[in-house]
Design a protein around this motif. Structure first.
Motif, PDB file in Angstrom:
ATOM      1  N   TYR A  11      -1.660 -11.528  -6.732  1.00  0.00           N
ATOM      2  CA  TYR A  11      -0.889 -10.802  -5.606  1.00  0.00           C
ATOM      3  C   TYR A  11       0.423 -10.274  -6.024  1.00  0.00           C
ATOM      4  CZ  TYR A  11       0.639  -9.806  -0.947  1.00  0.00           C
ATOM      5  OH  TYR A  11       1.393  -9.262   0.247  1.00  0.00           O
ATOM      6  N   PHE A  12       0.582  -8.634  -5.664  1.00  0.00           N
ATOM      7  CA  PHE A  12       1.803  -8.173  -5.820  1.00  0.00           C
ATOM      8  C   PHE A  12       2.668  -7.973  -4.501  1.00  0.00           C
ATOM      9  CE2 PHE A  12      -1.143  -6.848  -9.184  1.00  0.00           C
ATOM     10  CZ  PHE A  12      -0.501  -6.758 -10.450  1.00  0.00           C
ATOM     11  N   CYS A  22       7.286  -6.748  -7.187  1.00  0.00           N
ATOM     12  CA  CYS A  22       7.392  -5.423  -7.387  1.00  0.00           C
ATOM     13  C   CYS A  22       8.897  -4.885  -7.132  1.00  0.00           C
ATOM     14  CB  CYS A  22       6.738  -4.869  -6.155  1.00  0.00           C
ATOM     15  SG  CYS A  22       4.859  -4.907  -6.258  1.00  0.00           S
ATOM     16  N   CYS A  40       1.983  -2.888 -12.651  1.00  0.00           N
ATOM     17  CA  CYS A  40       1.520  -2.619 -11.320  1.00  0.00           C
ATOM     18  C   CYS A  40       0.506  -1.099 -11.580  1.00  0.00           C
ATOM     19  CB  CYS A  40       2.757  -2.146 -10.700  1.00  0.00           C
ATOM     20  SG  CYS A  40       3.602  -3.447  -9.908  1.00  0.00           S
ATOM     21  N   ARG A  81      -3.466  -0.769 -11.000  1.00  0.00           N
ATOM     22  CA  ARG A  81      -3.348   0.335 -10.046  1.00  0.00           C
ATOM     23  C   ARG A  81      -2.995  -0.143  -8.579  1.00  0.00           C
ATOM     24  NH1 ARG A  81      -4.839   1.858 -14.111  1.00  0.00           N
ATOM     25  NH2 ARG A  81      -6.723   3.254 -14.649  1.00  0.00           N
ATOM     26  N   VAL A  82      -1.821  -0.421  -8.639  1.00  0.00           N
ATOM     27  CA  VAL A  82      -1.005  -1.052  -7.584  1.00  0.00           C
ATOM     28  C   VAL A  82       0.150  -0.014  -7.295  1.00  0.00           C
ATOM     29  CG1 VAL A  82       0.586  -2.699  -6.569  1.00  0.00           C
ATOM     30  CG2 VAL A  82      -1.434  -3.690  -8.091  1.00  0.00           C
ATOM     31  N   TYR A  83       0.206   0.475  -6.220  1.00  0.00           N
ATOM     32  CA  TYR A  83       1.081   1.388  -5.656  1.00  0.00           C
ATOM     33  C   TYR A  83       2.295   0.534  -5.176  1.00  0.00           C
ATOM     34  CZ  TYR A  83       3.738   4.563  -2.702  1.00  0.00           C
ATOM     35  OH  TYR A  83       4.665   5.419  -1.882  1.00  0.00           O
ATOM     36  N   PHE A  84       3.728   1.014  -5.564  1.00  0.00           N
ATOM     37  CA  PHE A  84       4.697   0.355  -5.188  1.00  0.00           C
ATOM     38  C   PHE A  84       6.124   1.444  -5.025  1.00  0.00           C
ATOM     39  CE2 PHE A  84       6.048  -0.314  -9.403  1.00  0.00           C
ATOM     40  CZ  PHE A  84       7.234  -0.521  -9.454  1.00  0.00           C
ATOM     41  N   HIS A  86       4.145  -1.118  -0.936  1.00  0.00           N
ATOM     42  CA  HIS A  86       3.438  -1.473  -2.230  1.00  0.00           C
ATOM     43  C   HIS A  86       1.959  -1.844  -1.445  1.00  0.00           C
ATOM     44  CE1 HIS A  86       3.250  -5.989  -0.863  1.00  0.00           C
ATOM     45  NE2 HIS A  86       4.372  -5.739  -0.291  1.00  0.00           N
ATOM     46  N   SER A  87       0.982  -1.912  -2.307  1.00  0.00           N
ATOM     47  CA  SER A  87      -0.582  -2.095  -2.105  1.00  0.00           C
ATOM     48  C   SER A  87      -0.636  -3.637  -1.659  1.00  0.00           C
ATOM     49  CB  SER A  87      -1.514  -1.833  -3.292  1.00  0.00           C
ATOM     50  OG  SER A  87      -1.166  -0.677  -3.712  1.00  0.00           O
ATOM     51  N   TYR A 107      -6.017  -9.513  -6.217  1.00  0.00           N
ATOM     52  CA  TYR A 107      -6.846  -9.227  -7.362  1.00  0.00           C
ATOM     53  C   TYR A 107      -7.745 -10.132  -8.106  1.00  0.00           C
ATOM     54  CZ  TYR A 107      -4.636  -4.717  -6.705  1.00  0.00           C
ATOM     55  OH  TYR A 107      -4.220  -3.421  -6.331  1.00  0.00           O
ATOM     56  N   VAL A 138     -11.580  -7.042  -5.339  1.00  0.00           N
ATOM     57  CA  VAL A 138     -10.300  -7.163  -4.596  1.00  0.00           C
ATOM     58  C   VAL A 138     -10.565  -7.792  -3.238  1.00  0.00           C
ATOM     59  CG1 VAL A 138      -9.163  -5.290  -5.624  1.00  0.00           C
ATOM     60  CG2 VAL A 138     -10.530  -4.983  -3.713  1.00  0.00           C
TER      61      VAL A 138
END
Length: 305
Positions: free
Chosen positions: A153-154, A191, A226, A230-233, A249-250, A254, A265
């Protein structure tokens, strides 16, 4: 003269009659003896001759003893029910096995579809640091025993609501999976490395599940990780030291299989029960690559192709 003739004729007649009588008497005595012999040979009236059974009631080639007939019939009936019972048991077990195997293969194909081919879609090489100062890389996601799944987890420690809610859900999922016998490695990756030092992460995660591993690193290291998942932050530009800010962030969990490959996911909309059930199904369906190759070449290989 006449009297003589009459006397003579009468004497002759008497002689002839007596001779006829003498000739009849032996015949009568023989006939009487034969009838007596026949009467002696006849059974007495008290002994009735045995009656023949109707052909429909007499088994051809069978034993006339009714007790033996009943015993044979009971044995055949018992053997028949026993065969039916065995057939039902093995048939039900076979049907259950193939249904379970079919579902397992469906989940396995779904995991196979999510695996990186050529250029990795999700996941890859990264290097970070845990709260104890130990190096943590993508290799730490691989379980040598090929049993333990990992869940990533991000987020960031200054998140006001979303991250605490998701970490509480993660703790519930971990408890449920532990009861189901599914080994897990939960990982929280920040993040916001500027504020989330190893010490800050350690104190923050202590309020949630004790098994969660916290990871941080330099900004470039975090950014690389990230990007691989493919995690957006993003952080607001021109932030001054000590200034409070939020990180966009997303919001996903995962799931990683014991070989370190991305599986699926779990979104924010899924509850703890739904998420735990999903992970449990993947865990039951997981087959190591070596074993998959052996199964494809085995007797039931057509099921795995």
């Amino acid at each position: 003269m006449l009297s003589r003739v009459n006397l003579r004729s009468s004497s002759v007649c008497r002689k002839g009659f007596s001779s006829r009588i003498l000739s009849i008497q032996p015949y009568r005595s023989f006939n009487y003896s034969f009838r007596s012999f026949q009467e002696q040979q006849k059974p007495s009236s008290s002994e009735d001759p045995p009656k023949k059974r109707p052909l429909s009631r007499v088994a051809i080639g069978g034993n006339s003893d009714s007790n033996k007939k009943e015993g044979f019939g009971m044995a055949v009936e018992f053997a028949t029910w026993k065969a039916v019972l065995v057939l039902l048991v093995f048939g039900g077990a076979g049907t259950y096995y193939f249904q379970q195997e079919k579902e397992r293969l469906r989940q396995q194909r779904e995991m196979e579809a999510n695996k990186p081919i050529g250029t990795p879609l999700i996941g890859g090489h990264f290097t970070l640091e845990d709260t104890k100062g130990n190096k943590f890389t993508h290799e730490n996601l691989v379980d040598p025993n090929l049993k333990r799944f990992s869940i990533l987890y991000f987020g960031f420690t200054h998140c006001p609501d979303v991250c605490p809610e998701e970490l509480d859900k993660l703790g519930e999922m971990l408890d449920k999976l532990e009861r189901d016998g599914v080994p897990m490695q939960p990982v929280f990756i920040t993040c916001d490395p500027a504020r989330d030092t190893p010490a800050v992460l350690d104190a923050y995660l202590a309020d949630f599940h004790p098994g969660i591993i916290g990871l941080t690193g330099t900004y470039e290291q975090v950014k690389n990780c990230c990007k691989k998942f493919r995690v957006y932050f993003s952080t607001p530009p021109n932030v001054k030291p000590g200034q409070d800010y939020l990180v966009d962030h997303s919001i996903f969990f995962y799931l990683i299989d014991p070989e370190g490959n991305f599986v699926d996911v779990i979104g924010r909309e899924a509850g703890a029960d739904e998420g735990a059930l999903k992970i449990s199904k993947y865990a039951k369906a997981f087959i190591p690559e070596k074993e998959r190759i052996e199964k494809k070449e085995g007797f039931l290989g057509f099921l795995y192709k």
